[in-house]
Design a protein around this motif. Sequence first.
Motif, PDB file in Angstrom:
ATOM      1  N   LEU A   1       2.837 -10.940   2.324  1.00 53.82           N
ATOM      2  CA  LEU A   1       3.716 -10.118   1.484  1.00 53.82           C
ATOM      3  C   LEU A   1       2.925  -9.098   0.676  1.00 53.82           C
ATOM      4  CD1 LEU A   1       6.103 -12.992   0.406  1.00 53.82           C
ATOM      5  CD2 LEU A   1       6.791 -10.939   1.658  1.00 53.82           C
ATOM      6  N   THR A   2       1.749  -9.474   0.185  1.00 56.05           N
ATOM      7  CA  THR A   2       0.957  -8.515  -0.593  1.00 56.05           C
ATOM      8  C   THR A   2       0.481  -7.360   0.289  1.00 56.05           C
ATOM      9  OG1 THR A   2      -1.024  -9.889  -0.299  1.00 56.05           O
ATOM     10  CG2 THR A   2       0.211 -10.187  -2.326  1.00 56.05           C
ATOM     11  N   ALA A   3       0.219  -7.637   1.563  1.00 59.38           N
ATOM     12  CA  ALA A   3      -0.177  -6.556   2.476  1.00 59.38           C
ATOM     13  C   ALA A   3       0.966  -5.561   2.640  1.00 59.38           C
ATOM     14  CB  ALA A   3      -0.582  -7.146   3.832  1.00 59.38           C
ATOM     15  N   LEU A   4       2.201  -6.057   2.750  1.00 62.51           N
ATOM     16  CA  LEU A   4       3.368  -5.181   2.846  1.00 62.51           C
ATOM     17  C   LEU A   4       3.568  -4.400   1.548  1.00 62.51           C
ATOM     18  CD1 LEU A   4       5.976  -4.114   4.093  1.00 62.51           C
ATOM     19  CD2 LEU A   4       7.099  -6.263   3.407  1.00 62.51           C
ATOM     20  N   GLN A   5       3.391  -5.058   0.429  1.00 57.39           N
ATOM     21  CA  GLN A   5       3.549  -4.384  -0.870  1.00 57.39           C
ATOM     22  C   GLN A   5       2.540  -3.242  -1.019  1.00 57.39           C
ATOM     23  OE1 GLN A   5       3.031  -7.910  -3.191  1.00 57.39           O
ATOM     24  NE2 GLN A   5       4.975  -8.760  -2.457  1.00 57.39           N
ATOM     25  N   LYS A   6       1.335  -3.463  -0.538  1.00 58.17           N
ATOM     26  CA  LYS A   6       0.316  -2.403  -0.600  1.00 58.17           C
ATOM     27  C   LYS A   6       0.753  -1.182   0.201  1.00 58.17           C
ATOM     28  CE  LYS A   6      -4.567  -1.497   0.439  1.00 58.17           C
ATOM     29  NZ  LYS A   6      -5.845  -2.090   0.947  1.00 58.17           N
ATOM     30  N   ARG A   7       1.301  -1.410   1.395  1.00 54.58           N
ATOM     31  CA  ARG A   7       1.748  -0.284   2.222  1.00 54.58           C
ATOM     32  C   ARG A   7       2.922   0.453   1.574  1.00 54.58           C
ATOM     33  NH1 ARG A   7       1.330  -4.246   6.198  1.00 54.58           N
ATOM     34  NH2 ARG A   7       3.585  -4.209   6.651  1.00 54.58           N
ATOM     35  N   LEU A   8       3.834  -0.297   0.961  1.00 57.45           N
ATOM     36  CA  LEU A   8       4.976   0.330   0.295  1.00 57.45           C
ATOM     37  C   LEU A   8       4.519   1.178  -0.892  1.00 57.45           C
ATOM     38  CD1 LEU A   8       7.501  -2.643   0.403  1.00 57.45           C
ATOM     39  CD2 LEU A   8       7.879  -0.389   1.415  1.00 57.45           C
ATOM     40  N   LEU A   9       3.554   0.689  -1.645  1.00 59.50           N
ATOM     41  CA  LEU A   9       3.049   1.448  -2.787  1.00 59.50           C
ATOM     42  C   LEU A   9       2.347   2.732  -2.324  1.00 59.50           C
ATOM     43  CD1 LEU A   9       1.790  -1.444  -5.086  1.00 59.50           C
ATOM     44  CD2 LEU A   9       3.475   0.307  -5.701  1.00 59.50           C
ATOM     45  N   GLN A  10       1.589   2.653  -1.256  1.00 63.01           N
ATOM     46  CA  GLN A  10       0.929   3.854  -0.728  1.00 63.01           C
ATOM     47  C   GLN A  10       1.961   4.880  -0.275  1.00 63.01           C
ATOM     48  OE1 GLN A  10      -1.437   1.908   2.277  1.00 63.01           O
ATOM     49  NE2 GLN A  10      -3.245   1.755   0.953  1.00 63.01           N
ATOM     50  N   LYS A  11       3.026   4.414   0.388  1.00 59.32           N
ATOM     51  CA  LYS A  11       4.094   5.318   0.825  1.00 59.32           C
ATOM     52  C   LYS A  11       4.795   5.934  -0.387  1.00 59.32           C
ATOM     53  CE  LYS A  11       5.543   6.454   4.133  1.00 59.32           C
ATOM     54  NZ  LYS A  11       5.444   7.743   4.888  1.00 59.32           N
ATOM     55  N   ALA A  12       5.060   5.128  -1.405  1.00 56.98           N
ATOM     56  CA  ALA A  12       5.732   5.635  -2.601  1.00 56.98           C
ATOM     57  C   ALA A  12       4.913   6.731  -3.265  1.00 56.98           C
ATOM     58  CB  ALA A  12       5.977   4.490  -3.584  1.00 56.98           C
ATOM     59  N   ALA A  13       3.597   6.548  -3.340  1.00 58.13           N
ATOM     60  CA  ALA A  13       2.745   7.567  -3.942  1.00 58.13           C
ATOM     61  C   ALA A  13       2.799   8.868  -3.152  1.00 58.13           C
ATOM     62  CB  ALA A  13       1.305   7.047  -4.026  1.00 58.13           C
ATOM     63  N   ALA A  14       2.875   8.750  -1.817  1.00 56.51           N
ATOM     64  CA  ALA A  14       2.928   9.955  -0.979  1.00 56.51           C
ATOM     65  C   ALA A  14       4.265  10.681  -1.118  1.00 56.51           C
ATOM     66  CB  ALA A  14       2.692   9.575   0.480  1.00 56.51           C
ATOM     67  N   LEU A  15       5.338   9.958  -1.363  1.00 56.16           N
ATOM     68  CA  LEU A  15       6.663  10.564  -1.482  1.00 56.16           C
ATOM     69  C   LEU A  15       6.882  11.249  -2.834  1.00 56.16           C
ATOM     70  CD1 LEU A  15       8.878   7.708   0.034  1.00 56.16           C
ATOM     71  CD2 LEU A  15       8.399   9.926   1.076  1.00 56.16           C
ATOM     72  N   LEU A  16       6.033  10.980  -3.798  1.00 51.42           N
ATOM     73  CA  LEU A  16       6.258  11.405  -5.176  1.00 51.42           C
ATOM     74  C   LEU A  16       5.735  12.815  -5.436  1.00 51.42           C
ATOM     75  CD1 LEU A  16       7.478   9.862  -7.615  1.00 51.42           C
ATOM     76  CD2 LEU A  16       5.135   9.227  -8.246  1.00 51.42           C
ATOM     77  N   LYS A  17       6.539  13.622  -6.113  1.00 50.76           N
ATOM     78  CA  LYS A  17       6.085  14.936  -6.561  1.00 50.76           C
ATOM     79  C   LYS A  17       5.025  14.788  -7.658  1.00 50.76           C
ATOM     80  CE  LYS A  17      10.512  17.454  -6.140  1.00 50.76           C
ATOM     81  NZ  LYS A  17      11.580  18.110  -6.949  1.00 50.76           N
ATOM     82  N   PRO A  18       4.162  15.786  -7.829  1.00 50.19           N
ATOM     83  CA  PRO A  18       3.280  15.787  -9.003  1.00 50.19           C
ATOM     84  C   PRO A  18       4.121  15.736 -10.282  1.00 50.19           C
ATOM     85  CG  PRO A  18       2.559  17.410  -7.412  1.00 50.19           C
ATOM     86  CD  PRO A  18       3.884  16.908  -6.928  1.00 50.19           C
ATOM     87  N   GLY A  19       3.732  14.851 -11.187  1.00 42.24           N
ATOM     88  CA  GLY A  19       4.502  14.659 -12.408  1.00 42.24           C
ATOM     89  C   GLY A  19       5.631  13.662 -12.258  1.00 42.24           C
ATOM     90  N   GLY A  20       5.859  13.177 -11.039  1.00 45.34           N
ATOM     91  CA  GLY A  20       6.939  12.227 -10.797  1.00 45.34           C
ATOM     92  C   GLY A  20       6.576  10.819 -11.230  1.00 45.34           C
ATOM     93  N   THR A  21       7.603   9.963 -11.296  1.00 50.63           N
ATOM     94  CA  THR A  21       7.448   8.593 -11.790  1.00 50.63           C
ATOM     95  C   THR A  21       7.664   7.586 -10.674  1.00 50.63           C
ATOM     96  OG1 THR A  21       8.235   9.236 -13.990  1.00 50.63           O
ATOM     97  CG2 THR A  21       8.332   6.890 -13.451  1.00 50.63           C
ATOM     98  N   LEU A  22       6.754   6.624 -10.588  1.00 52.05           N
ATOM     99  CA  LEU A  22       6.854   5.520  -9.638  1.00 52.05           C
ATOM    100  C   LEU A  22       7.106   4.238 -10.434  1.00 52.05           C
ATOM    101  CD1 LEU A  22       4.305   4.802  -6.738  1.00 52.05           C
ATOM    102  CD2 LEU A  22       5.450   2.988  -8.003  1.00 52.05           C
TER     103      LEU A  22
END
Length: 451
Positions: free
Chosen positions: A353-374
Amino acid sequence: MPPVRFAPPTEVPGLAARRIAADILDGVLHKRRTLDDQLDGAAAHPGLKTLSDRDRALMRRLVATILRRLGTLGHVLSRLLDRGIPTDAPRAQSALLIGAAQILWMDVPDHAAVDLSVRLVQSDRRAAKYAGLVNAVLRRCAREGQPLIDEVAAQTLDVPPWLMARWAAHYGESTAKEIATAIGHEPSLDLTVKSDAAQWAARLHGEELPTGTVRTLLQGSVTMLPGFAEGHWWVQDAAAALPARLFGDVAGKAIADLCAAPGGKTAQLVQAGANVTAIDRSPNRVARLRDNLARLGLQAQTVVADATEWPGDDQTSATFDGVLVDAPCASTGTIRRHPDVAWLRQEFDIGALTALQKRLLQKAAALLKPGGTLVYCTCSLEPEEGEQAIAALLSAEQGLRRAPIEAGEVAGLGEILTPEGDLRTLPCHLPHADPRLGGLDGFYAARLVKS
């Protein structure tokens, strides 16, 4: 003379509910099937359709009580059985658990609990030979059971040892015991309301929590409660309602909700004025999300996709003002509402599960605009799925920084914030004189900003 026709015998009242409870217990304890799978959806137990609302509620409470008290029940029955619980007839085991749980913790007359458990055994070919044993043991349980509970009251038998060891190591032994006590209580029904929480608290004979959640002890079918059909509220634990609020003012902003089903947090964001894209990999769960939003009169763009692979390489990333990652996890913070989790999860599950969470967090960072909130959250008490996951992300992603959560953002409940400014609720938080009205699901949440 016409042939005499005999009407089929009427089944003893309550026996069908106990038979289905036994089937579902067998599904959890021997076939590793979740309660959710067996109670709802296409794979639900077919017999549920034949039960009245009252019997369905009894069956659910029976199963939940047994799973919450499974360790203590095992101790009591082992003391009353000379040769242990029969292993060659699962129905005999279930009948003993069902009978003992009713005698020790439920408002069912002892004679009825014994009689129905004996009938349950008699109706099963393999277990019928144990009818006399079940009768004798449950009669002893009615006389001797409470002292046997009292002798282990200070122990934490109803939580698997591996979980207790983890909680003691991370939170301290005293807090770990408080968590174990809290998850042993049947929880309240928590509702997120669109508006006027005080009015709905009064109408539903509950109370308004400091966070704005309405908490009630009403039982029965949720769909029959005032306001459900009209879409005035949805079911959501008070702790689960906090992460979506950490974005602040979202009116007009584009928010991606990864792993969005069944949609409670999506609904919060849409209600607050956000333009939400809700992604989930399960078509059935997305269908449920759409149904929930339709009942609430809310609209969001819904996508069936693996969030770690969405959108495709040919699509533009960094397009969202905010991204919510409500990640799949071990769910150990939800045991008070989902007691099967304690007995279905294993410690080795956490690594995958932690491996999946790591991938989701990396994807979330890529989807975020500069100045955006995760905002990242899990309904887990395990540090690998919370604090450690965020520490690893901040080390790897130099463009992200923590935006500490202030007590004023969580109704002044400073005890649910970590020294770093993350959210960490525990089942023993928000105590109440009536234990059923206290407690929270165990949640972790962190808020990060992209530079």
